[in-house]
Design a protein around this motif. Structure first.
Motif, mmCIF file in Angstrom:
data_model
loop_
_atom_site.group_PDB
_atom_site.id
_atom_site.type_symbol
_atom_site.label_atom_id
_atom_site.label_comp_id
_atom_site.label_asym_id
_atom_site.label_seq_id
_atom_site.Cartn_x
_atom_site.Cartn_y
_atom_site.Cartn_z
ATOM 1 N N HIS A 51 0.828 -1.207 0.000
ATOM 2 C CA HIS A 51 0.000 0.000 0.000
ATOM 3 C C HIS A 51 0.868 1.265 0.000
ATOM 4 O O HIS A 51 0.580 2.220 -0.716
ATOM 5 N N LEU A 52 1.917 1.248 0.792
ATOM 6 C CA LEU A 52 2.769 2.434 0.909
ATOM 7 C C LEU A 52 3.638 2.664 -0.322
ATOM 8 O O LEU A 52 3.884 3.806 -0.711
ATOM 9 N N SER A 53 4.118 1.612 -0.931
ATOM 10 C CA SER A 53 5.049 1.771 -2.053
ATOM 11 C C SER A 53 4.357 1.896 -3.409
ATOM 12 O O SER A 53 5.019 2.112 -4.422
ATOM 13 N N HIS A 54 3.043 1.807 -3.416
ATOM 14 C CA HIS A 54 2.277 1.928 -4.661
ATOM 15 C C HIS A 54 2.584 3.264 -5.345
ATOM 16 O O HIS A 54 2.509 4.310 -4.718
ATOM 17 N N LYS A 55 2.927 3.246 -6.610
ATOM 18 C CA LYS A 55 3.198 4.405 -7.466
ATOM 19 C C LYS A 55 4.525 5.120 -7.196
ATOM 20 O O LYS A 55 4.863 6.045 -7.922
ATOM 21 N N LEU A 56 5.271 4.717 -6.184
ATOM 22 C CA LEU A 56 6.548 5.376 -5.932
ATOM 23 C C LEU A 56 7.524 5.192 -7.084
ATOM 24 O O LEU A 56 8.313 6.089 -7.385
ATOM 25 N N HIS A 57 7.463 4.050 -7.730
ATOM 26 C CA HIS A 57 8.372 3.773 -8.843
ATOM 27 C C HIS A 57 8.180 4.762 -9.993
ATOM 28 O O HIS A 57 9.126 5.050 -10.733
ATOM 29 N N LEU A 58 6.977 5.283 -10.152
ATOM 30 C CA LEU A 58 6.734 6.244 -11.232
ATOM 31 C C LEU A 58 7.475 7.557 -10.988
ATOM 32 O O LEU A 58 8.043 8.142 -11.917
ATOM 33 N N ILE A 59 7.503 7.997 -9.745
ATOM 34 C CA ILE A 59 8.239 9.223 -9.419
ATOM 35 C C ILE A 59 9.726 9.002 -9.643
ATOM 36 O O ILE A 59 10.414 9.864 -10.205
ATOM 37 N N ALA A 60 10.233 7.844 -9.246
ATOM 38 C CA ALA A 60 11.647 7.528 -9.450
ATOM 39 C C ALA A 60 11.986 7.447 -10.938
ATOM 40 O O ALA A 60 13.048 7.919 -11.373
ATOM 41 N N THR A 61 11.099 6.875 -11.716
ATOM 42 C CA THR A 61 11.329 6.760 -13.162
ATOM 43 C C THR A 61 11.379 8.131 -13.820
ATOM 44 O O THR A 61 12.230 8.385 -14.673
ATOM 45 N N LEU A 124 10.040 7.907 0.185
ATOM 46 C CA LEU A 124 10.589 6.601 0.547
ATOM 47 C C LEU A 124 10.967 6.570 2.029
ATOM 48 O O LEU A 124 10.720 5.578 2.721
ATOM 49 N N ARG A 125 11.512 7.664 2.509
ATOM 50 C CA ARG A 125 11.845 7.753 3.937
ATOM 51 C C ARG A 125 10.572 7.655 4.784
ATOM 52 O O ARG A 125 10.536 6.953 5.784
ATOM 53 N N ARG A 126 9.530 8.355 4.377
ATOM 54 C CA ARG A 126 8.256 8.315 5.114
ATOM 55 C C ARG A 126 7.682 6.896 5.106
ATOM 56 O O ARG A 126 7.146 6.424 6.114
ATOM 57 N N CYS A 127 7.809 6.231 3.975
ATOM 58 C CA CYS A 127 7.353 4.843 3.845
ATOM 59 C C CYS A 127 8.099 3.950 4.836
ATOM 60 O O CYS A 127 7.485 3.135 5.549
ATOM 61 N N LYS A 128 9.408 4.115 4.938
ATOM 62 C CA LYS A 128 10.202 3.312 5.865
ATOM 63 C C LYS A 128 9.837 3.612 7.317
ATOM 64 O O LYS A 128 9.796 2.705 8.151
ATOM 65 N N VAL A 129 9.571 4.873 7.621
ATOM 66 C CA VAL A 129 9.163 5.242 8.984
ATOM 67 C C VAL A 129 7.843 4.565 9.333
ATOM 68 O O VAL A 129 7.686 4.021 10.434
ATOM 69 N N LEU A 130 6.904 4.583 8.426
ATOM 70 C CA LEU A 130 5.612 3.938 8.686
ATOM 71 C C LEU A 130 5.772 2.428 8.877
ATOM 72 O O LEU A 130 5.103 1.828 9.724
ATOM 73 N N LEU A 131 6.660 1.822 8.107
ATOM 74 C CA LEU A 131 6.911 0.386 8.285
ATOM 75 C C LEU A 131 7.567 0.108 9.631
ATOM 76 O O LEU A 131 7.257 -0.897 10.293
ATOM 77 N N MET A 132 8.465 0.981 10.064
ATOM 78 C CA MET A 132 9.072 0.816 11.391
ATOM 79 C C MET A 132 8.023 0.993 12.488
ATOM 80 O O MET A 132 8.048 0.278 13.497
ATOM 81 N N GLN A 133 7.102 1.916 12.288
ATOM 82 C CA GLN A 133 6.021 2.095 13.258
ATOM 83 C C GLN A 133 5.147 0.848 13.331
ATOM 84 O O GLN A 133 4.690 0.465 14.401
#
Length: 143
Positions: A51-61, A124-133
C-alpha cells in the motif's frame, strides 16, 4: 526545418512539463495517503508495504529519465544548429542563439529531475518510517 525546431520546443519541453506535473501530482497523492494511513489497522506487514510503495516507482522513473529527455532535446537542437550552419553559412549570432536554445532542454530536464528525485527520497523515507512504526506497534523487529 522550422517544424523540427517547433517539435523540439513543444515536443520535448512539453513532455518534460507533463512529466513534472505527473511527478508532483503523484507525490502529493502519496503524501496524503501517508498522512491518512494507520499502521495498527494492518495485520500483515507486506500488505502495508504494498500500500505504501504503490506508485513510488513512477516518481523515481521520472526523476531518472528527465535528464535524458532533456539531453535528447539538446542533441537535436545542436544537430539542427549545425544543419542551419551548413545550409545558410557561418553566422555567429545564429549559431550562439541556436546553441543557447538547445541547452534549455537540458536545463529543464534537470529542473524536472532534481525535485522528482528529492520527492521520491522523502516519500521513501516516510514509507520506511511507517513500516518501522508497524514493527513497533506489532512488537516485531524489522523484517
Amino acid at each position: 526545418m522550422e517544424y523540427l525546431h517547433n517539435l523540439i520546443d513543444y515536443g520535448i519541453l512539453g513532455l518534460l512539463l507533463f512529466m513534472s506535473v505527473v511527478a508532483l501530482a503523484l507525490a502529493m497523492e502519496r503524501w496524503l495517503v501517508y498522512r491518512a494511513v494507520r499502521v495498527e489497522q494492518y495485520a500483515d506487514r507486506k500488505v502495508l508495504e504494498l500500500h505504501l510503495s504503490h506508485k513510488l516507482h513512477l516518481i523515481a522513473t521520472i526523476g531518472a529519465n528527465a535528464p535524458y529527455i532533456g539531453l535528447l532535446g539538446t542533441v537535436l537542437g545542436i544537430m539542427l544548429t549545425f544543419y542551419d550552419i551548413g545550409a545558410a553559412g557561418f553566422d555567429t549570432t545564429k549559431i550562439m542563439t541556436g546553441l543557447a536554445l538547445a541547452l534549455k532542454a537540458t536545463a529543464l530536464g534537470l529542473l524536472v529531475a532534481i525535485p522528482a528525485v528529492t520527492l521520491y527520497n522523502l516519500l521513501l523515507r516516510r514509507c520506511k518510517v511507517l513500516l518501522m512504526q508497524w514493527d513497533i506497534c506489532h512488537g516485531r523487529k524489522g523484517v
